[in-house]
Design an enzyme around this catalytic site. Structure first.
Site, PDB file in Angstrom:
ATOM      1  N   TRP A 150      36.529  49.542  38.238  1.00 36.90           N
ATOM      2  CA  TRP A 150      36.810  50.071  36.906  1.00 36.90           C
ATOM      3  C   TRP A 150      36.211  49.245  35.773  1.00 36.90           C
ATOM      4  O   TRP A 150      36.223  49.678  34.621  1.00 36.90           O
ATOM      5  CB  TRP A 150      38.327  50.174  36.680  1.00 36.90           C
ATOM      6  CG  TRP A 150      39.117  48.975  37.147  1.00 36.90           C
ATOM      7  CD1 TRP A 150      39.825  48.877  38.310  1.00 36.90           C
ATOM      8  CD2 TRP A 150      39.272  47.704  36.494  1.00 36.90           C
ATOM      9  NE1 TRP A 150      40.412  47.636  38.422  1.00 36.90           N
ATOM     10  CE2 TRP A 150      40.087  46.891  37.322  1.00 36.90           C
ATOM     11  CE3 TRP A 150      38.803  47.164  35.286  1.00 36.90           C
ATOM     12  CZ2 TRP A 150      40.438  45.571  36.986  1.00 36.90           C
ATOM     13  CZ3 TRP A 150      39.136  45.852  34.950  1.00 36.90           C
ATOM     14  CH2 TRP A 150      39.949  45.086  35.802  1.00 36.90           C
ATOM     15  N   ASN A 151      35.711  48.037  36.063  1.00 37.29           N
ATOM     16  CA  ASN A 151      35.334  47.158  34.941  1.00 37.29           C
ATOM     17  C   ASN A 151      33.993  47.510  34.303  1.00 37.29           C
ATOM     18  O   ASN A 151      33.744  47.148  33.156  1.00 37.29           O
ATOM     19  CB  ASN A 151      35.382  45.689  35.368  1.00 37.29           C
ATOM     20  CG  ASN A 151      34.548  45.388  36.575  1.00 37.29           C
ATOM     21  OD1 ASN A 151      34.122  46.292  37.297  1.00 37.29           O
ATOM     22  ND2 ASN A 151      34.311  44.118  36.823  1.00 37.29           N
ATOM     23  N   LYS A 174      32.168  57.697  44.771  1.00 35.78           N
ATOM     24  CA  LYS A 174      33.595  57.780  44.453  1.00 35.78           C
ATOM     25  C   LYS A 174      33.875  56.748  43.346  1.00 35.78           C
ATOM     26  O   LYS A 174      33.974  55.552  43.601  1.00 35.78           O
ATOM     27  CB  LYS A 174      34.475  57.453  45.664  1.00 35.78           C
ATOM     28  CG  LYS A 174      35.945  57.778  45.345  1.00 35.78           C
ATOM     29  CD  LYS A 174      36.929  56.942  46.114  1.00 35.78           C
ATOM     30  CE  LYS A 174      37.364  55.687  45.428  1.00 35.78           C
ATOM     31  NZ  LYS A 174      38.067  55.820  44.155  1.00 35.78           N
ATOM     32  N   GLU A 249      30.206  44.104  46.925  1.00 37.11           N
ATOM     33  CA  GLU A 249      30.145  43.230  45.742  1.00 37.11           C
ATOM     34  C   GLU A 249      31.595  42.995  45.343  1.00 37.11           C
ATOM     35  O   GLU A 249      32.226  43.846  44.725  1.00 37.11           O
ATOM     36  CB  GLU A 249      29.340  43.954  44.666  1.00 37.11           C
ATOM     37  CG  GLU A 249      28.640  43.013  43.718  1.00 37.11           C
ATOM     38  CD  GLU A 249      29.625  42.294  42.854  1.00 37.11           C
ATOM     39  OE1 GLU A 249      29.918  41.111  43.168  1.00 37.11           O
ATOM     40  OE2 GLU A 249      30.128  42.875  41.903  1.00 37.11           O
ATOM     41  N   CYS A 283      33.359  40.000  37.561  1.00 30.73           N
ATOM     42  CA  CYS A 283      33.349  39.159  38.762  1.00 30.73           C
ATOM     43  C   CYS A 283      32.558  37.873  38.554  1.00 30.73           C
ATOM     44  O   CYS A 283      32.697  36.939  39.329  1.00 30.73           O
ATOM     45  CB  CYS A 283      32.787  39.942  39.934  1.00 30.73           C
ATOM     46  SG  CYS A 283      31.160  40.605  39.542  1.00 30.73           S
ATOM     47  N   GLU A 384      41.423  34.644  42.041  1.00 28.72           N
ATOM     48  CA  GLU A 384      40.706  35.304  40.941  1.00 28.72           C
ATOM     49  C   GLU A 384      41.707  35.785  39.878  1.00 28.72           C
ATOM     50  O   GLU A 384      42.620  36.552  40.181  1.00 28.72           O
ATOM     51  CB  GLU A 384      39.913  36.494  41.491  1.00 28.72           C
ATOM     52  CG  GLU A 384      39.000  37.129  40.465  1.00 28.72           C
ATOM     53  CD  GLU A 384      38.181  38.296  41.041  1.00 28.72           C
ATOM     54  OE1 GLU A 384      38.724  39.095  41.814  1.00 28.72           O
ATOM     55  OE2 GLU A 384      36.990  38.380  40.697  1.00 28.72           O
TER      56      GLU A 384
HETATM   57  N1  LIG Z   1      34.084  42.650  42.226  1.00 29.73           N
HETATM   58  C1  LIG Z   1      34.501  43.018  41.086  1.00 29.73           C
HETATM   59  O1  LIG Z   1      33.758  42.983  40.208  1.00 29.73           O
HETATM   60  C2  LIG Z   1      35.878  43.529  40.858  1.00 29.73           C
HETATM   61  C3  LIG Z   1      36.984  42.858  41.331  1.00 29.73           C
HETATM   62  N2  LIG Z   1      38.217  43.341  41.086  1.00 29.73           N
HETATM   63  C4  LIG Z   1      39.368  42.591  41.582  1.00 29.73           C
HETATM   64  O2  LIG Z   1      40.180  43.484  42.300  1.00 29.73           O
HETATM   65  C5  LIG Z   1      41.499  43.459  41.792  1.00 29.73           C
HETATM   66  C6  LIG Z   1      42.160  44.793  42.025  1.00 29.73           C
HETATM   67  O3  LIG Z   1      41.428  45.844  41.429  1.00 29.73           O
HETATM   68  P1  LIG Z   1      41.429  47.297  42.106  1.00 29.73           P
HETATM   69  O4  LIG Z   1      41.003  48.299  41.153  1.00 29.73           O
HETATM   70  O5  LIG Z   1      42.745  47.533  42.733  1.00 29.73           O
HETATM   71  O6  LIG Z   1      40.273  47.131  43.189  1.00 29.73           O
HETATM   72  P2  LIG Z   1      40.064  47.817  44.581  1.00 29.73           P
HETATM   73  O7  LIG Z   1      39.166  46.928  45.339  1.00 29.73           O
HETATM   74  O8  LIG Z   1      41.326  48.230  45.208  1.00 29.73           O
HETATM   75  O9  LIG Z   1      39.270  49.181  44.211  1.00 29.73           O
HETATM   76  C7  LIG Z   1      37.860  49.244  44.117  1.00 29.73           C
HETATM   77  C8  LIG Z   1      37.398  50.609  44.613  1.00 29.73           C
HETATM   78  O10 LIG Z   1      37.629  50.703  46.017  1.00 29.73           O
HETATM   79  C9  LIG Z   1      38.399  51.857  46.339  1.00 29.73           C
HETATM   80  N3  LIG Z   1      39.175  51.531  47.528  1.00 29.73           N
HETATM   81  C10 LIG Z   1      40.258  50.731  47.592  1.00 29.73           C
HETATM   82  N4  LIG Z   1      40.653  50.596  48.861  1.00 29.73           N
HETATM   83  C11 LIG Z   1      39.786  51.315  49.628  1.00 29.73           C
HETATM   84  C12 LIG Z   1      39.668  51.553  51.033  1.00 29.73           C
HETATM   85  N5  LIG Z   1      40.509  51.031  51.927  1.00 29.73           N
HETATM   86  N6  LIG Z   1      38.657  52.336  51.466  1.00 29.73           N
HETATM   87  C13 LIG Z   1      37.796  52.875  50.593  1.00 29.73           C
HETATM   88  N7  LIG Z   1      37.867  52.697  49.262  1.00 29.73           N
HETATM   89  C14 LIG Z   1      38.844  51.917  48.780  1.00 29.73           C
HETATM   90  C15 LIG Z   1      39.188  52.122  45.075  1.00 29.73           C
HETATM   91  O11 LIG Z   1      39.640  53.439  45.011  1.00 29.73           O
HETATM   92  C16 LIG Z   1      38.168  51.782  44.004  1.00 29.73           C
HETATM   93  O12 LIG Z   1      37.282  52.850  43.773  1.00 29.73           O
HETATM   94  C17 LIG Z   1      41.331  43.031  40.365  1.00 29.73           C
HETATM   95  O13 LIG Z   1      42.496  42.462  39.863  1.00 29.73           O
HETATM   96  C18 LIG Z   1      40.234  42.035  40.478  1.00 29.73           C
HETATM   97  O14 LIG Z   1      40.735  40.780  40.870  1.00 29.73           O
HETATM   98  C19 LIG Z   1      38.395  44.503  40.389  1.00 29.73           C
HETATM   99  C20 LIG Z   1      37.337  45.183  39.874  1.00 29.73           C
HETATM  100  C21 LIG Z   1      35.975  44.736  40.062  1.00 29.73           C
HETATM  101  O1  LIG Z   2      31.731  44.186  39.223  1.00 28.02           O
HETATM  102  C1  LIG Z   2      31.479  43.214  38.551  1.00 28.02           C
HETATM  103  O2  LIG Z   2      32.283  42.622  37.849  1.00 28.02           O
HETATM  104  C2  LIG Z   2      30.048  42.763  38.498  1.00 28.02           C
HETATM  105  O3  LIG Z   2      29.284  43.251  39.514  1.00 28.02           O
HETATM  106  C3  LIG Z   2      29.521  43.185  37.170  1.00 28.02           C
HETATM  107  O4  LIG Z   2      28.985  44.483  37.156  1.00 28.02           O
HETATM  108  C4  LIG Z   2      28.127  44.590  36.012  1.00 28.02           C
HETATM  109  C5  LIG Z   2      28.122  43.219  35.430  1.00 28.02           C
HETATM  110  O5  LIG Z   2      26.992  42.831  34.798  1.00 28.02           O
HETATM  111  C6  LIG Z   2      28.439  42.389  36.636  1.00 28.02           C
HETATM  112  O6  LIG Z   2      28.630  41.099  36.439  1.00 28.02           O
END
Ligand SMILES: NC(=O)C1=CN([C@@H]2O[C@H](COP(=O)(O)OP(=O)(O)OC[C@H]3O[C@@H](n4cnc5c(N)ncnc54)[C@H](O)[C@@H]3O)[C@@H](O)[C@H]2O)C=CC1
Ligand SMILES: O=C(O)[C@@H](O)[C@@H]1OC[C@H](O)[C@H]1O
Length: 480
Positions: A150-151, A174, A249, A283, A384
């Site tokens: 969502w970010n 999705k 990612e 991230c 995190e």
């Molecule tokens: N890598 C990054 O940039 C991000 C990290 N986060 C971290 O994740 C934490 C939780 O955020 P959430 O929105 O709950 O992230 P999440 O990882 O649960 O959701 C991300 C995506 O994965 C989907 N998803 C979740 N579980 C799945 C599964 N088992 N199979 C297939 N798809 C699945 C969700 O519907 C969403 O579209 C945040 O507090 C933050 O710490 C959140 C957003 C981005």
């Molecule tokens: O999901 C994230 O937080 C990163 O992959 C992020 O996506 C676009 C930004 O520029 C990245 O740092």
């Protein structure tokens, strides 16, 4: 009136089989800003079937033809920049000025994919007989499944759609259930760009109902996902059932190292920017700042002032530097982490609470927070935060900073401020992170490579390496 979107499958807008829609909330006001279909497994199956049917013709187009479509999409994103920025801000809460940067980033990602698909080159190697040549060709995989966070509601979509389709694949996306609207507007632009039907499909809905069957689907050849580490691990385990490739990612815990020879003003500026951008919800954010003891006090003074200067408010206000957290749950998670850090001995210099009064009462606003007296053994140094909380840790030298930076299960981004080339060279060998910003704030380039080590993920995205992720090799023993 708030828009109501069906699912985008085979270039048609179709109602979900569930007969339900998700209300999308503005985190700054709690108003409903749109509705997105709550897709289910049957919808997902339809989307994958459309993508599979579209693949043969799409993959047979020349790279130039596909590039022209991606350029057309990019031009429409450019045309609708302001509209898209407003949608991002309304569903996600980042300040409009940051949403514009996100749209520009999406444009850059699409441009890179379009410009570089002709550079997906193969190889010719000597054969096993004088008349044989061995060709290693690069061919698309088929249907790609993309799951976003969502970010960055638009950029994460563009980051996956651009290279996937430029390389000749078709895709089912999705989007995150909290922020589906920007990707649905993008779907309208896919239609307008006349990208052939079935090449790009968008199925909104939540993780269990759409994400899980997408990962399990036998006709999906690769999953690219941005999100949390726990969800990424589940996806990787589920993908093993059909031996799918995964590119993940995931979370980060970027260390920000400030050495005694650094330009302290620049370092403080970058540390604050890299912590509080997007309300700390990136991230690559500066999650733990390690400062050499010789400059610690001066650095604390500088960041304290810069944090005090941050204007928290409605994201539509041009003066606003920082908007709300994306949701109540996310706000609570951050607050609990701050409270725990204080219980473990951190000193709360400023913030540490939900903001209330005036516009704050309507949304999920959290005060920019500064914690000092943070030590390496505290939970806040290892988990995190993903929120506007800056943790300062004093180090005695570069060795200690490196060791503590690496004492972490994540390995996405890191930052280093120093003028010492020897330290910079040493860092390139010893720092266990996939993306290091030296003497600058965060923010990756479309032509770079965004790649985390350890529990930050697998595979990587962007640039030529990211594009090459969307093709597989085919080895041809050529004899005439
Ligand atoms: N890598 C990054 O940039 C991000 C990290 N986060 C971290 O994740 C934490 C939780 O955020 P959430 O929105 O709950 O992230 P999440 O990882 O649960 O959701 C991300 C995506 O994965 C989907 N998803 C979740 N579980 C799945 C599964 N088992 N199979 C297939 N798809 C699945 C969700 O519907 C969403 O579209 C945040 O507090 C933050 O710490 C959140 C957003 C981005
Ligand atoms: O999901 C994230 O937080 C990163 O992959 C992020 O996506 C676009 C930004 O520029 C990245 O740092």
């Amino acid at each position: 009136m708030a828009p109501k979107y069906d699912l985008f499958i085979n270039n048609e807008w179709v109602a979900p089989e569930t007969g339900e829609w998700i209300s999308v909330e503005n985190p700054a006001t709690k108003e409903t800003v749109g509705q997105a279909a709550r897709g289910g497994e049957a919808d997902l199956d339809r989307a994958v079937a459309a993508a599979k049917a579209a693949f043969p013709a799409w993959s047979r187009k020349t790279a130039t033809e596909r590039a022209d479509y991606v350029h057309a999409l990019k031009d429409l994103v450019k045309r609708d920049k302001e509209k898209l920025a407003e949608i991002i801000t309304s569903e996600m809460g980042k300040p409009l000025k940051e949403a514009r940067v996100e749209v520009d980033f999406a444009i850059g990602l699409l441009r890179f994919a379009a410009e570089n698909t002709l550079r997906l080159q193969g190889e010719i190697i000597p054969g096993s007989t004088p008349d044989e040549k061995i060709l290693i060709d690069r061919v698309p995989l088929g249907v790609i499944g993309a799951i976003t966070a969502w970010n960055f509601p638009l950029a994460l979509c563009a980051r996956k759609i651009g290279p996937a389709i430029a390389a000749g694949n078709t895709i089912v996306v999705k989007p995150h259930e909290l922020t589906p609207l920007a990707s649905l507007h993008l779907a309208k632009l896919v239609e307008e760009a006349k990208i052939p039907k079935g090449v790009v499909n968008i199925v909104t809905g939540d993780g269990p109902e759409v994400g899980v069957p997408l990962v399990a689907h036998p006709d999906v050849k690769l999953i690219t996902m941005t999100g949390s580490t726990p969800a990424g691990k589940k996806i990787m385990a589920a993908a093993a059932e059909t031996l799918k490739e995964v590119r993940l990612e995931l979370g980060g815990k970027a260390p920000f190292l400030v050495m005694e020879d650094a330009d302290l003003e620049k370092a403080a500026e970058a540390a604050v920017q890299s912590r509080f951008m997007n309300t700390g919800q990136v991230c690559t954010c500066n999650e733990r700042t390690y400062i050499h003891e010789a400059v610690y006090d001066e650095f604390v003074q500088k960041v304290r002032q810069k944090i005090a200067d941050l204007k928290v408010g409605l994201p539509t206000d041009p003066e606003t530097d920082m908007g709300p957290k994306v949701s109540e749950d996310e706000l609570k998670k951050v607050h609990e982490m701050v409270e725990k850090a204080v219980r473990q001995g951190a000193k709360l210099e400023t913030g540490g609470k939900r903001l209330t009064g005036g516009v704050y009462d309507k949304g999920y606003f959290y005060a920019p927070t500064l914690l000092t007296n943070v030590s390496q053994d505290m939970d806040i140094v290892h988990n995190e935060v993903f929120g506007p909380v800056m943790s300062l840790i004093k180090v005695k030298d570069f060795d200690q900073a490196l060791a503590w930076a690496n004492d972490c299960r994540y390995g996405l981004s890191a930052y280093l401020f120093t003028k010492d080339l020897g330290r910079i060279l040493r860092m390139t060998r010893e720092l266990e992170f996939g993306e290091v910003y030296v003497n600058r704030p965060g923010g990756e380039a479309p032509q770079g490579f965004h790649h985390g080590y350890k529990e930050s993920g697998l595979g990587g995205e962007d640039g030529q390496h990211g594009l090459e992720a969307y093709v597989q090799t085919k080895t041809i023993y050529l004899n005439v």
